[in-house]
Design a protein around this motif. Structure first.
Motif, short mmCIF file in Angstrom:
data_model
loop_
_atom_site.label_atom_id
_atom_site.label_comp_id
_atom_site.label_asym_id
_atom_site.label_seq_id
_atom_site.Cartn_x
_atom_site.Cartn_y
_atom_site.Cartn_z
N GLU A 77 27.01 8.66 30.42
CA GLU A 77 27.02 9.12 31.81
C GLU A 77 28.39 8.96 32.46
OE1 GLU A 77 24.43 10.65 33.54
OE2 GLU A 77 23.74 10.74 31.47
N GLY A 78 29.29 8.24 31.81
CA GLY A 78 30.63 8.03 32.37
C GLY A 78 30.66 7.08 33.54
N ASP A 79 29.67 6.18 33.63
CA ASP A 79 29.61 5.22 34.74
C ASP A 79 30.37 3.96 34.36
OD1 ASP A 79 28.79 3.27 36.68
OD2 ASP A 79 27.13 4.60 37.19
N ASN A 126 24.86 2.54 25.63
CA ASN A 126 25.07 3.92 25.17
C ASN A 126 24.87 4.91 26.32
OD1 ASN A 126 23.79 2.61 22.39
ND2 ASN A 126 25.34 4.17 21.99
N ILE A 127 23.81 4.70 27.07
CA ILE A 127 23.45 5.63 28.14
C ILE A 127 24.49 5.61 29.26
CG2 ILE A 127 21.73 6.08 29.95
CD1 ILE A 127 19.64 4.95 27.89
N LEU A 181 20.99 5.08 33.57
CA LEU A 181 21.02 6.54 33.62
C LEU A 181 21.23 7.04 35.04
CD1 LEU A 181 20.39 9.30 32.04
CD2 LEU A 181 18.09 9.02 32.99
N LEU A 182 20.56 6.39 36.00
CA LEU A 182 20.56 6.86 37.39
C LEU A 182 21.70 6.30 38.23
CD1 LEU A 182 16.70 6.62 38.01
CD2 LEU A 182 18.03 8.67 37.48
N GLY A 183 22.57 5.49 37.62
CA GLY A 183 23.73 4.96 38.35
C GLY A 183 23.40 3.88 39.35
N GLN A 184 22.34 3.10 39.10
CA GLN A 184 21.91 2.07 40.04
C GLN A 184 22.52 0.71 39.65
OE1 GLN A 184 17.66 2.55 39.70
NE2 GLN A 184 17.62 4.10 41.30
N GLY A 185 23.76 0.50 40.04
CA GLY A 185 24.49 -0.70 39.66
C GLY A 185 23.85 -1.98 40.11
#
Length: 589
Positions: A554-556, A549-550, A520-524
């Motif tokens: 989020e489009g990440d 899904n998340i 969710l937070l974009g923490q790759g």
């Protein structure tokens, strides 16, 4: 064409969606012009050509760094409001504040001002609002179309938009904004009474884009040397008069006036810094004042170095500057006090409160001198050039200060501060009450944020700072488990506040795993580490599905690919799918 008097039925909601930045307070950051300055712009033939055009038009005022562009822009807003029978809107870009970096925020601010001044025009946002909800205020093209249509069809008369510091707008939204502005004079809506006045540094990339249609009127402030020198002289004269009042020495500082006028650097910023050094002098003796001016370095960079070299504590000054440079928005004095005090080994807020600095403004100024400014209890660097002076680029560091701050190191420092703050024991047992629909009350959140003064910043921005610290951030990985792990009470508390601020219209999830949270937070990097560790990678939130899904919602793209490579499933209508093995589109029936 008479202005329609029928306002939008959703006017209040539309205005709330458009109020994404405190644009008035951002303009109030800009110093007031000295008496008699800036008038050369309104007297210039290029300005008058633009002003007299009956149709739409664009005036670009360019000038070198520290030559008063923002002061001039603010002056022009006041001038246009008093001189023209027009609706005047404005926006001031600054890259030290998330609210001031994006063209989306700029257009939202312009539309908000337009709809406040011309209430019936809000109906032109009605269609987009009904179709997209609050997200209509997140698209440059949608916002621009509303603006152009409202001005063209609303019968509101001339609308003039003053936009300062285009060069400090983020690249992603700058290009579509410039494309729209430059196309206006040459488009089929060229008779729309919409004018833009923009300022920026004379950067080549901006010159190419603003000049692409050949209809831009450009006023090159960098070539108006005589006018700039005249205005700098006026600033010196006003500054000396004010110093004479401070020292009770009317007419007795003429010698300083001549010293300043003959100085090497003719920028407004250099002069204002020297005047402030004079104002802060110990005794105001003739010898001391002459020494300040005569020994002042000839360039801004050298002056910045001298200011910082006089710090009472270099290490603490560097910590403050790292925080200010990387902060997503300017911190208040109270927030900075917490940020400077919190440490990993502090278990409770009681210990933290006991170590706070009693006079944070004085403390910060003792460490950083004139390199920072406090305006309305918020801390800023003295100028954009100060940020450029500090941050590492392609050039090697010079001395102890210039080009010595690395963005990833600065972000790591704030990430560490935020995570340490969120790890306090007070946040381990105080989850906020929710109603039967899983929603949190505004009153509960506001009470919590008022009680814990650094919580709002830490909740909103810790994840971004962690991500932007790149590989350095993994030093904090084990600490993130405490605030993000499944079932963690620390997680439940801060995540409730985050969810209310960012996603309040969606039901709060109580069943997120660390992998879901990182997705969710974009923490790759965290996602990669958690995938290596294994565990239940296909764990499913009842409302939001799996981590895949998340990440997809989020489009990440990067995180989505990582999850797919580990065969993490996605859930649709209660059934799990390995997307890589699906041979045809899933039916949505």
């Amino acid at each position: 064409n008479r202005e329609d008097t029928n306002p939008s039925k959703n006017r209040a909601k539309i205005l709330q969606c458009l109020y994404t930045s405190r644009y008035k307070s951002h303009r109030d950051r800009v110093p007031k012009p000295a008496e008699g300055t800036c008038t050369w712009v309104t007297e210039h033939q290029k300005y008058q050509d633009w002003s007299k055009k009956e149709a739409s038009g664009l005036l670009w005022l360019s000038a070198d760094p520290a030559c008063g562009k923002s002061v001039t822009a603010s002056f022009l807003v006041t001038h246009l409001e008093s001189q023209r029978n027009a609706t005047v809107c404005y926006f001031f870009f600054k890259d030290d504040n998330t609210e001031q970096k994006s063209a989306i925020f700029a257009l939202c601010a312009i539309l908000h001002q337009l709809f406040v001044q011309r209430k019936p025009l809000s109906k032109y946002a009605e269609e987009a609002f009904e179709a997209k909800g609050e997200k209509f205020a997140e698209e440059v093209d949608t916002l621009w179309d509303i603006l152009a249509k409202a001005v063209a069809e609303g019968g509101c008369g001339d609308v003039i938009c003053v936009v300062d510091a285009l060069d400090e707008c983020e690249e992603e939204t700058l290009a579509p904004l410039i494309r729209r502005i430059t196309c206006l004079p040459g488009s089929q809506t060229s008779n729309v009474p919409l004018k833009f006045l923009v300022t920026s540094r004379p950067y080549h990339r901006i010159e190419i884009e603003l000049s692409s249609m050949g209809t831009t009127i450009r006023l090159k402030g960098e070539n108006e040397i005589k006018s700039i020198i005249t205005d700098v002289t006026r600033v010196i004269d006003e500054g000396i008069r004010n110093l004479e009042l401070v020292w009770g020495n009317h007419g007795g500082l003429e010698y300083l006036r001549e010293l300043l006028r003959s100085s090497a650097d003719r920028t407004f910023l250099w002069v204002s810094l020297i005047l402030e050094l004079l104002r802060n002098s110990v005794d105001g003796s003739r010898a001391e004042l002459i020494d300040i001016v005569s020994t002042a370095p000839a360039s801004l960079d050298e002056l910045y170095t001298k200011i910082l070299s006089k710090s009472t504590d270099h290490d603490k000054a560097r910590r403050v500057l790292n925080i200010v440079v990387a902060a997503a928005r300017p911190l208040t004095l109270i927030e900075m006090n917490n940020a400077l005090t919190v440490r990993r080994d502090y278990e409770s807020m009681r210990v933290l409160q006991g170590d706070l600095y009693p006079r944070p403004e004085t403390t910060v100024k003792n460490w950083c001198g004139l390199f920072v400014r406090v305006i309305d209890s918020k801390i800023y660097l003295v100028h954009q050039t100060a940020r450029e002076f500090l941050i590492k680029g392609s050039l090697p560091g010079r001395g102890n200060w210039q080009y010595t701050l690395s963005p990833k190191d600065s972000n790591f420092i704030i990430a560490d501060i935020c995570i340490s703050y969120l790890s306090r024991e007070e946040f381990s047992g105080s989850p906020l009450a929710m109603d039967a629909r899983g929603r949190i009350s505004k009153e509960a959140v506001n009470d919590y944020l008022e009680k814990y003064s650094f919580l709002d910043y830490a909740v909103r921005h810790w994840a971004d700072h962690f991500r932007d610290s790149q590989d350095n951030g993994m030093e904090l990985f084990e600490f993130t488990r405490l605030i993000c792990g499944a079932g963690s009470k620390h997680c439940l508390t801060w995540f409730q506040v985050y969810w209310f601020n960012i996603r309040r219209y969606h039901i709060f999830p109580k069943d997120f795993t660390h992998l879901m949270m990182a997705s969710l937070l974009g923490q790759g990097t965290v996602v990669g580490r958690l995938l290596e560790e294994g565990g239940d990678l296909n764990a499913r939130s009842r409302l939001y599905g799996t981590a895949l899904n998340i990440a997809a919602v989020e489009g990440d793209e990067g995180i989505t690919k990582r999850l797919l490579q580990k065969s993490v499933k996605a859930y649709f209508y209660g059934k799990g799918y390995n997307i890589l093995h699906v041979k045809r589109p899933l039916s949505l029936k």
